[in-house]
Enzyme design. Structure first.
Site, PDB file in Angstrom:
ATOM      1  N   CYS A 113     -53.180  45.088  40.567  1.00  0.00           N
ATOM      2  CA  CYS A 113     -54.028  46.200  41.047  1.00  0.00           C
ATOM      3  C   CYS A 113     -55.203  46.488  40.041  1.00  0.00           C
ATOM      4  O   CYS A 113     -56.152  47.141  40.099  1.00  0.00           O
ATOM      5  CB  CYS A 113     -53.425  47.496  41.354  1.00  0.00           C
ATOM      6  N   HIS A 251     -59.008  53.076  41.439  1.00  0.00           N
ATOM      7  CA  HIS A 251     -58.186  52.174  42.221  1.00  0.00           C
ATOM      8  C   HIS A 251     -57.720  52.962  43.355  1.00  0.00           C
ATOM      9  O   HIS A 251     -57.266  54.009  43.243  1.00  0.00           O
ATOM     10  CB  HIS A 251     -56.790  51.220  41.611  1.00  0.00           C
ATOM     11  N   ASN A 281     -55.160  49.989  50.340  1.00  0.00           N
ATOM     12  CA  ASN A 281     -55.016  49.482  48.922  1.00  0.00           C
ATOM     13  C   ASN A 281     -55.249  47.954  49.130  1.00  0.00           C
ATOM     14  O   ASN A 281     -54.342  47.225  49.300  1.00  0.00           O
ATOM     15  CB  ASN A 281     -53.702  49.874  48.480  1.00  0.00           C
TER      16      ASN A 281
HETATM   17  O1  UT7 Z   1     -51.296  49.614  43.826  1.00  0.00           O
HETATM   18  C1  UT7 Z   1     -50.309  49.881  43.064  1.00  0.00           C
HETATM   19  C2  UT7 Z   1     -49.940  51.146  42.696  1.00  0.00           C
HETATM   20  N1  UT7 Z   1     -49.363  51.609  43.766  1.00  0.00           N
HETATM   21  C3  UT7 Z   1     -48.983  52.978  44.140  1.00  0.00           C
HETATM   22  O2  UT7 Z   1     -49.728  53.624  43.464  1.00  0.00           O
HETATM   23  C4  UT7 Z   1     -48.060  53.587  45.254  1.00  0.00           C
HETATM   24  C5  UT7 Z   1     -47.667  54.441  44.849  1.00  0.00           C
HETATM   25  N2  UT7 Z   1     -46.862  55.403  45.717  1.00  0.00           N
HETATM   26  C6  UT7 Z   1     -47.137  56.076  46.801  1.00  0.00           C
HETATM   27  O3  UT7 Z   1     -48.258  55.868  46.954  1.00  0.00           O
HETATM   28  C7  UT7 Z   1     -46.023  56.640  47.779  1.00  0.00           C
HETATM   29  O4  UT7 Z   1     -44.976  56.870  46.878  1.00  0.00           O
HETATM   30  C8  UT7 Z   1     -45.892  56.127  49.135  1.00  0.00           C
HETATM   31  C9  UT7 Z   1     -47.117  56.187  49.875  1.00  0.00           C
HETATM   32  C10 UT7 Z   1     -45.387  54.849  48.856  1.00  0.00           C
HETATM   33  C11 UT7 Z   1     -44.686  56.925  49.722  1.00  0.00           C
HETATM   34  O5  UT7 Z   1     -44.968  58.119  49.865  1.00  0.00           O
HETATM   35  P1  UT7 Z   1     -43.787  59.377  49.347  1.00  0.00           P
HETATM   36  O6  UT7 Z   1     -44.402  60.441  49.720  1.00  0.00           O
HETATM   37  O7  UT7 Z   1     -43.581  59.115  47.898  1.00  0.00           O
HETATM   38  O8  UT7 Z   1     -42.805  59.069  50.289  1.00  0.00           O
HETATM   39  P2  UT7 Z   1     -41.093  58.570  50.136  1.00  0.00           P
HETATM   40  O9  UT7 Z   1     -41.113  57.228  49.647  1.00  0.00           O
HETATM   41  O10 UT7 Z   1     -40.312  59.308  49.073  1.00  0.00           O
HETATM   42  O11 UT7 Z   1     -40.657  58.857  51.421  1.00  0.00           O
HETATM   43  C12 UT7 Z   1     -40.369  60.075  52.183  1.00  0.00           C
HETATM   44  C13 UT7 Z   1     -39.802  59.494  53.355  1.00  0.00           C
HETATM   45  C14 UT7 Z   1     -38.630  58.834  53.442  1.00  0.00           C
HETATM   46  O12 UT7 Z   1     -37.788  59.231  54.421  1.00  0.00           O
HETATM   47  P3  UT7 Z   1     -36.343  60.166  53.971  1.00  0.00           P
HETATM   48  O13 UT7 Z   1     -35.655  59.521  53.116  1.00  0.00           O
HETATM   49  O14 UT7 Z   1     -36.915  61.428  53.448  1.00  0.00           O
HETATM   50  O15 UT7 Z   1     -35.769  60.492  55.512  1.00  0.00           O
HETATM   51  C15 UT7 Z   1     -39.177  57.451  53.724  1.00  0.00           C
HETATM   52  O16 UT7 Z   1     -38.006  56.707  54.357  1.00  0.00           O
HETATM   53  O17 UT7 Z   1     -40.817  58.923  54.415  1.00  0.00           O
HETATM   54  C16 UT7 Z   1     -40.162  57.860  54.970  1.00  0.00           C
HETATM   55  N3  UT7 Z   1     -41.125  56.803  55.025  1.00  0.00           N
HETATM   56  C17 UT7 Z   1     -41.776  56.563  56.176  1.00  0.00           C
HETATM   57  N4  UT7 Z   1     -41.947  57.288  57.317  1.00  0.00           N
HETATM   58  C18 UT7 Z   1     -42.710  56.998  58.089  1.00  0.00           C
HETATM   59  C19 UT7 Z   1     -41.458  55.837  54.114  1.00  0.00           C
HETATM   60  N5  UT7 Z   1     -42.627  55.064  54.472  1.00  0.00           N
HETATM   61  C20 UT7 Z   1     -42.880  55.667  55.852  1.00  0.00           C
HETATM   62  C21 UT7 Z   1     -43.802  55.149  56.772  1.00  0.00           C
HETATM   63  N6  UT7 Z   1     -43.907  55.843  57.898  1.00  0.00           N
HETATM   64  N7  UT7 Z   1     -44.475  54.180  56.700  1.00  0.00           N
END
Ligand code: UT7
Length: 324
Positions: A113, A251, A281
């Site tokens: 990225c 980004h 992204n």
């Molecule tokens: O380009 C390179 C750099 N990349 C980035 O900068 C990405 C950085 N990270 C992020 O943008 C975020 O961490 C994400 C968008 C990937 C995830 O968001 P989050 O608020 O950190 O969510 P999380 O991973 O903590 O997940 C929260 C909940 C989980 O469920 P439980 O364990 O709370 O029951 C996940 O299983 O959301 C669930 N979850 C989803 N639910 C519906 C994860 N992905 C999904 C989904 N749809 N697609």
């Protein structure tokens, strides 16, 4: 002395748009979750006839047209990608052949990225030392080809596309923050964070292409810390204050990362270019794609002071301050 000048920008997107609702038919997700957690509403996904090389070539042609110059004056092509058409040769050489400007320098850069920032710095350094007079710097990706479409934690986040700039070697006539050109750049990498964002395949390990794997929340935390720190470094190095910046072109990984970084630095959200809602992204393509989008819709104008920044797998991260 200021670095190279941007003469023109261009971008290209695959024809097909995939909405969050369409993804929700395939994996256990929802439009509401994706919008709330990331700001993404749709992404462009490449059809079989659209590749990193074809998108890169289309973006390069658009940038050349914008600059009003012919491909024959391009002596250097640096293409940032994590999804090349082939393991080798470099996709940059395919773009060179398609543009018909063979004979100069052409190579790919792999910094995921942050790839466009790394490619821009490499091209600028080479132009400054006289290895070429004009360069195409391209970020192009077809991340859809390395996504695990059953993994809802990654497959909803990415899209395909390409962005390009035409860069010209500095004339040496003007320097300082009011003169056009690249004013300051800082790049970093921390290979210790490799396992937080990587592809679980490759020619030398599994002999497969592999899929993107990410520990999202940890990447999120590092992104906000690393980006605010590298932005501060560039501001200190160039003696520019936050208020002097006209636009930040970040980004486009997650709208919440953009908000949190801008808040940490006291940058008004009105100055931050956001395209993640439409493009998702697009990895190395995201910064030049956002830059071109904002130039073409009239927000970013000639003479504006623009900060580019990115962070990605490796980890790699960086920022570049440019007077257009
Ligand atoms: O380009 C390179 C750099 N990349 C980035 O900068 C990405 C950085 N990270 C992020 O943008 C975020 O961490 C994400 C968008 C990937 C995830 O968001 P989050 O608020 O950190 O969510 P999380 O991973 O903590 O997940 C929260 C909940 C989980 O469920 P439980 O364990 O709370 O029951 C996940 O299983 O959301 C669930 N979850 C989803 N639910 C519906 C994860 N992905 C999904 C989904 N749809 N697609």
């Amino acid at each position: 002395m200021n670095g190279s000048r941007i003469l023109g920008t261009g971008s290209a997107l695959p024809r097909r748009i995939v909405t969050n609702a369409e993804l929700a038919e395939r994996v256990d997700t929802s439009d509401e979750w994706i919008v709330e957690r990331t700001g993404i509403r749709q992404r462009h996904i490449a059809e079989p006839d659209e590749t990193t090389g074809t998108l890169a070539t289309a973006a390069a042609r658009a940038a050349l047209a914008d600059a009003g110059i012919d491909a024959s004056s391009i002596g250097l092509i640096v293409l940032a990608t994590a999804t090349p058409d082939n393991t080798f040769p470099a996709t940059a050489t395919k773009v060179q052949a398609a543009l018909g400007c063979n004979g100069g320098i052409a190579f790919d850069v792999a910094a995921v990225c942050s790839g466009f920032l790394y490619a821009l710095a490499a091209a600028d350094s080479m132009l400054r030392t006289g290895m070429a007079k004009r360069a195409l710097v391209i970020g192009a990706e077809t991340f859809s080809r390395i996504l695990d479409w059953d993994d809802r934690t990654t497959c909803v986040l990415f899209g395909d596309g390409a962005g390009a700039v035409v860069l010209e070697a500095p004339s040496g006539e003007a320097s300082g923050k009011d003169a056009p050109g690249i004013i300051g750049t800082r790049l970093h990498a921390d290979g210790g964070c490799h396992d937080l964002l990587y592809v679980d395949g490759g020619p030398s390990t599994t002999q497969t292409v592999g899929h993107v794997r990410m520990r999202g929340p940890e990447v999120f935390r590092h992104a906000v810390v690393n980006l605010s720190s590298v932005l501060r470094e560039v501001l200190e190095e160039t003696g520019v204050s936050v208020d002097e910046i006209d636009w930040v072109v970040p980004h486009q990984a997650n709208a919440r990362i953009l908000d949190a970084t801008a808040r940490k630095l006291g940058i008004s959200p009105d100055k931050v270019i956001v395209t993640v809602d439409r493009h998702a992204n697009t990895s190395a393509a995201s910064v030049p794609l956002a830059l071109d989008t904002a130039r073409r819709d009239g927000r970013i104008k000639a003479g504006d002071l623009v900060m580019l920044e990115a962070m990605g797998g490796g980890f790699t991260w960086g920022a570049s301050l440019i007077r257009l």
